[in-house]
Scaffold this motif. Sequence first.
Motif, PDB file in Angstrom:
ATOM      1  N   SER A 183      -4.114  -4.565  -3.164  1.00  0.00           N
ATOM      2  CA  SER A 183      -4.940  -4.257  -1.803  1.00  0.00           C
ATOM      3  C   SER A 183      -4.137  -3.380  -1.017  1.00  0.00           C
ATOM      4  O   SER A 183      -4.505  -2.464  -0.294  1.00  0.00           O
ATOM      5  CB  SER A 183      -4.849  -5.573  -1.070  1.00  0.00           C
ATOM      6  OG  SER A 183      -5.355  -5.627   0.229  1.00  0.00           O
ATOM      7  N   TYR A 184      -2.574  -3.314  -0.966  1.00  0.00           N
ATOM      8  CA  TYR A 184      -1.819  -2.474  -0.390  1.00  0.00           C
ATOM      9  C   TYR A 184      -2.027  -0.849  -0.899  1.00  0.00           C
ATOM     10  O   TYR A 184      -1.859  -0.161   0.275  1.00  0.00           O
ATOM     11  CB  TYR A 184      -0.327  -3.109  -0.284  1.00  0.00           C
ATOM     12  CG  TYR A 184       0.789  -2.595   0.464  1.00  0.00           C
ATOM     13  CD1 TYR A 184       0.904  -3.091   1.577  1.00  0.00           C
ATOM     14  CD2 TYR A 184       1.337  -1.183   0.021  1.00  0.00           C
ATOM     15  CE1 TYR A 184       2.211  -2.324   2.274  1.00  0.00           C
ATOM     16  CE2 TYR A 184       2.458  -0.670   0.729  1.00  0.00           C
ATOM     17  CZ  TYR A 184       2.704  -1.445   1.907  1.00  0.00           C
ATOM     18  OH  TYR A 184       3.788  -0.689   2.717  1.00  0.00           O
ATOM     19  N   MET A 185      -1.922  -0.882  -2.183  1.00  0.00           N
ATOM     20  CA  MET A 185      -2.035   0.509  -2.477  1.00  0.00           C
ATOM     21  C   MET A 185      -3.407   1.184  -2.093  1.00  0.00           C
ATOM     22  O   MET A 185      -3.577   2.467  -1.792  1.00  0.00           O
ATOM     23  CB  MET A 185      -2.042   0.520  -4.028  1.00  0.00           C
ATOM     24  CG  MET A 185      -0.582   0.149  -4.636  1.00  0.00           C
ATOM     25  SD  MET A 185      -0.412  -0.138  -6.173  1.00  0.00           S
ATOM     26  CE  MET A 185      -1.188   1.456  -6.939  1.00  0.00           C
ATOM     27  N   TRP A 186      -4.637   0.406  -2.184  1.00  0.00           N
ATOM     28  CA  TRP A 186      -5.768   1.076  -1.935  1.00  0.00           C
ATOM     29  C   TRP A 186      -5.690   1.327  -0.279  1.00  0.00           C
ATOM     30  O   TRP A 186      -6.121   2.548   0.129  1.00  0.00           O
ATOM     31  CB  TRP A 186      -6.846   0.033  -2.208  1.00  0.00           C
ATOM     32  CG  TRP A 186      -8.275   0.626  -1.558  1.00  0.00           C
ATOM     33  CD1 TRP A 186      -9.021   1.476  -2.226  1.00  0.00           C
ATOM     34  CD2 TRP A 186      -8.950   0.251  -0.552  1.00  0.00           C
ATOM     35  NE1 TRP A 186     -10.020   1.911  -1.644  1.00  0.00           N
ATOM     36  CE2 TRP A 186      -9.906   1.106  -0.341  1.00  0.00           C
ATOM     37  CE3 TRP A 186      -8.814  -0.466   0.650  1.00  0.00           C
ATOM     38  CZ2 TRP A 186     -11.029   1.290   0.608  1.00  0.00           C
ATOM     39  CZ3 TRP A 186      -9.697  -0.441   1.898  1.00  0.00           C
ATOM     40  CH2 TRP A 186     -10.658   0.339   1.643  1.00  0.00           C
ATOM     41  N   LEU A 187      -5.297   0.620   0.691  1.00  0.00           N
ATOM     42  CA  LEU A 187      -5.178   0.758   1.947  1.00  0.00           C
ATOM     43  C   LEU A 187      -4.425   2.026   2.204  1.00  0.00           C
ATOM     44  O   LEU A 187      -4.707   2.862   3.152  1.00  0.00           O
ATOM     45  CB  LEU A 187      -4.475  -0.287   2.790  1.00  0.00           C
ATOM     46  CG  LEU A 187      -5.498  -1.705   2.990  1.00  0.00           C
ATOM     47  CD1 LEU A 187      -4.620  -2.752   3.692  1.00  0.00           C
ATOM     48  CD2 LEU A 187      -6.460  -1.178   4.157  1.00  0.00           C
ATOM     49  N   GLU A 188      -3.074   1.921   1.444  1.00  0.00           N
ATOM     50  CA  GLU A 188      -2.093   3.442   1.674  1.00  0.00           C
ATOM     51  C   GLU A 188      -3.388   4.519   1.406  1.00  0.00           C
ATOM     52  O   GLU A 188      -2.904   5.775   1.921  1.00  0.00           O
ATOM     53  CB  GLU A 188      -1.019   3.450   0.667  1.00  0.00           C
ATOM     54  CG  GLU A 188      -0.144   2.376   1.208  1.00  0.00           C
ATOM     55  CD  GLU A 188       1.268   2.573   0.420  1.00  0.00           C
ATOM     56  OE1 GLU A 188       2.546   2.399   0.993  1.00  0.00           O
ATOM     57  OE2 GLU A 188       1.223   2.786  -0.889  1.00  0.00           O
ATOM     58  N   PHE A 236      -3.446  -3.725   9.116  1.00  0.00           N
ATOM     59  CA  PHE A 236      -3.524  -4.544   7.875  1.00  0.00           C
ATOM     60  C   PHE A 236      -2.482  -4.129   6.725  1.00  0.00           C
ATOM     61  O   PHE A 236      -2.213  -5.150   6.047  1.00  0.00           O
ATOM     62  CB  PHE A 236      -4.942  -4.059   7.095  1.00  0.00           C
ATOM     63  CG  PHE A 236      -6.208  -4.284   8.092  1.00  0.00           C
ATOM     64  CD1 PHE A 236      -6.315  -5.324   8.957  1.00  0.00           C
ATOM     65  CD2 PHE A 236      -7.210  -3.292   8.233  1.00  0.00           C
ATOM     66  CE1 PHE A 236      -7.173  -5.434   9.957  1.00  0.00           C
ATOM     67  CE2 PHE A 236      -8.370  -3.270   9.008  1.00  0.00           C
ATOM     68  CZ  PHE A 236      -8.264  -4.617  10.118  1.00  0.00           C
ATOM     69  N   ILE A 237      -1.876  -3.033   6.773  1.00  0.00           N
ATOM     70  CA  ILE A 237      -0.938  -2.753   5.895  1.00  0.00           C
ATOM     71  C   ILE A 237       0.317  -3.581   6.459  1.00  0.00           C
ATOM     72  O   ILE A 237       1.054  -4.086   5.626  1.00  0.00           O
ATOM     73  CB  ILE A 237      -0.584  -1.276   5.951  1.00  0.00           C
ATOM     74  CG1 ILE A 237      -1.471  -0.564   4.960  1.00  0.00           C
ATOM     75  CG2 ILE A 237       1.016  -1.038   5.138  1.00  0.00           C
ATOM     76  CD1 ILE A 237      -1.430   0.929   5.077  1.00  0.00           C
ATOM     77  N   HIS A 238       0.640  -3.473   7.733  1.00  0.00           N
ATOM     78  CA  HIS A 238       1.709  -4.244   8.445  1.00  0.00           C
ATOM     79  C   HIS A 238       1.591  -5.914   8.015  1.00  0.00           C
ATOM     80  O   HIS A 238       2.476  -6.430   7.860  1.00  0.00           O
ATOM     81  CB  HIS A 238       1.567  -4.179   9.931  1.00  0.00           C
ATOM     82  CG  HIS A 238       2.515  -4.824  10.658  1.00  0.00           C
ATOM     83  ND1 HIS A 238       2.449  -6.147  11.106  1.00  0.00           N
ATOM     84  CD2 HIS A 238       3.877  -4.730  10.968  1.00  0.00           C
ATOM     85  CE1 HIS A 238       3.518  -6.719  11.717  1.00  0.00           C
ATOM     86  NE2 HIS A 238       4.274  -5.802  11.651  1.00  0.00           N
ATOM     87  N   GLN A 239       0.255  -6.436   8.081  1.00  0.00           N
ATOM     88  CA  GLN A 239       0.076  -7.693   7.698  1.00  0.00           C
ATOM     89  C   GLN A 239       0.532  -8.214   6.389  1.00  0.00           C
ATOM     90  O   GLN A 239       1.086  -9.186   6.203  1.00  0.00           O
ATOM     91  CB  GLN A 239      -1.347  -8.155   8.103  1.00  0.00           C
ATOM     92  CG  GLN A 239      -1.824  -8.506   9.459  1.00  0.00           C
ATOM     93  CD  GLN A 239      -3.423  -8.996   9.297  1.00  0.00           C
ATOM     94  OE1 GLN A 239      -4.360  -8.778   8.880  1.00  0.00           O
ATOM     95  NE2 GLN A 239      -3.497 -10.289  10.128  1.00  0.00           N
ATOM     96  N   ILE A 240       0.132  -7.256   5.219  1.00  0.00           N
ATOM     97  CA  ILE A 240       0.477  -7.828   3.973  1.00  0.00           C
ATOM     98  C   ILE A 240       1.792  -7.545   3.744  1.00  0.00           C
ATOM     99  O   ILE A 240       2.451  -8.455   3.181  1.00  0.00           O
ATOM    100  CB  ILE A 240      -0.178  -6.599   2.866  1.00  0.00           C
ATOM    101  CG1 ILE A 240      -1.660  -6.798   3.076  1.00  0.00           C
ATOM    102  CG2 ILE A 240       0.271  -6.670   1.727  1.00  0.00           C
ATOM    103  CD1 ILE A 240      -2.556  -5.620   2.220  1.00  0.00           C
ATOM    104  N   ALA A 241       2.519  -6.527   4.346  1.00  0.00           N
ATOM    105  CA  ALA A 241       4.036  -6.296   4.104  1.00  0.00           C
ATOM    106  C   ALA A 241       4.775  -7.520   4.773  1.00  0.00           C
ATOM    107  O   ALA A 241       5.941  -7.741   4.482  1.00  0.00           O
ATOM    108  CB  ALA A 241       4.396  -5.017   4.625  1.00  0.00           C
TER     109      ALA A 241
END
Length: 508
Positions: free
Chosen positions: A421-426, A465-470
Amino acid sequence: MAPPPPPPSDVNHLSHPCIYGDFNNSYPERKSRLMKWLSKLFKSGSGGRRGGGYNPQFVGEENMVVRAPVRMPDDRPRTKKEQEELDHAIALSLSDGMRKPNGYNEGRRGSNYSGALPRGANNGSLNPSTCPPYGTLQYHPAGYRVCAGCHREIGYGNYLGCMGAYFHPNCFRCHSCGYPITEHEFSLSGRDPYHKTCFKELTHPKCDVCLQFIPTNAAGLIEYRCHPFWSQKYCPSHEHDNTARCCSCERLESWNLRYYSLEDGRSLCLECMESAIMDTGDCQPLYHAIRDYYEGMNMKLDQQIPMLLVERQALNEAIVGEKNGYHHMPETRGLCLSEEQTVTSILKRPRIGGRHLFGIRTQPQKLTRKCEVTAILVLYGLPRLLTGAILAHELMHGWLRLKGYRNLNPEVEEGICQVLSYMWLESEVLPRPSSRVSTSTASSSSSSSKKGGKSNVENKLGGFFIHQIAHDASPAYGGGFRAANAAVNKYGLRRTLDHIRLTGNFPL
């Protein structure tokens, strides 16, 4: 009999009178009139030593008034120095008289303060009834007191002293609004003065919800809550007074900007509403683009897994019916379904009426199990990037099950799903594709999902959303992601997946 004259003084301060009146007479006449006046003044001054004269006022805390030596006017020759002093006094008096209108009387008061303005500081003149007919002024060298505001000589008017500097009353101005400070109290920041109200506007935080100054607590301290990503400041009371919170970006609703209300009780802010996906048909292009993203990383999904957008209630019912799996409650927004169930999906997007979305059309759909994965369910009404991040996460669950990854603990399975999920958002948010994607096909497939580029608002949401995952605090979704992400950064995605297949854990 008059007393003898006082002994000669070493003080060089001069007391010279101001002459007011008609200045059209010739110089000899004015000089003769001045000499007669000086003669009377000296005589009255000698009588003052026995209480017959007046004492000149001391004006300004650092100034001194010295009575001139008593000297009877006669025709005896004067020394050169005495003659120069007399001519200088006459010149000053005449020039001062030419500047002032007839009958003008100017006083001078010194006031020194820091932190509070004195009362009467703007009173511009002395009371004529308590002063002698002609003010006794003093001679100071040029530039004796210069205004720190306008940088001009203050002269003999009122002045204010603050921070080791002097100001005309009208030049002591607020650093924020630029208007003169006339109140008895003011605020200082460094060496900059402010009105108390202006200083409060600049420094006292306001609540982004109720738009009021955040109140102090029982200890007299300003206490507020602040969102770690959006920096939204708000009163602690708004966490318990039913203030609406966006179900996507978590920001609280402001009193001057209403949120949209979804039929299942959630609220959606205006920025998230711009790219929100409302029904299953609208979500299909995004779903296929993410499948292409997987294929570009040599992780092709051989089975066609159904994807449905559902309401909150339908998703919760499906979670209850699912026997296996670890779910991030109560924030679960997606589900990879393995059991056969009947699920109510969103058939047609709702209509907008004011700030409410209503008239949603649903249909029950029976899901039969044809493989290890029955369907992927995603909550409707979320912005495009969040919907895509959920799809990427749930598709990874499906890929693991289809490829025979069995009995993984929650930290490993949820952690590696969060990495995808993180990679796709990046790949969607960052200007260049992630370095962890090994093929250019993944980059091109990801780019194909972008519909004419994203706005700054959508990019900011993607960053959130990236910040939320991290920064997720849960053991499985947060701790698992950080362990999986470290392994992928060190060994690459393919080697990490192979190690998980063999050992059930991340490589160290």
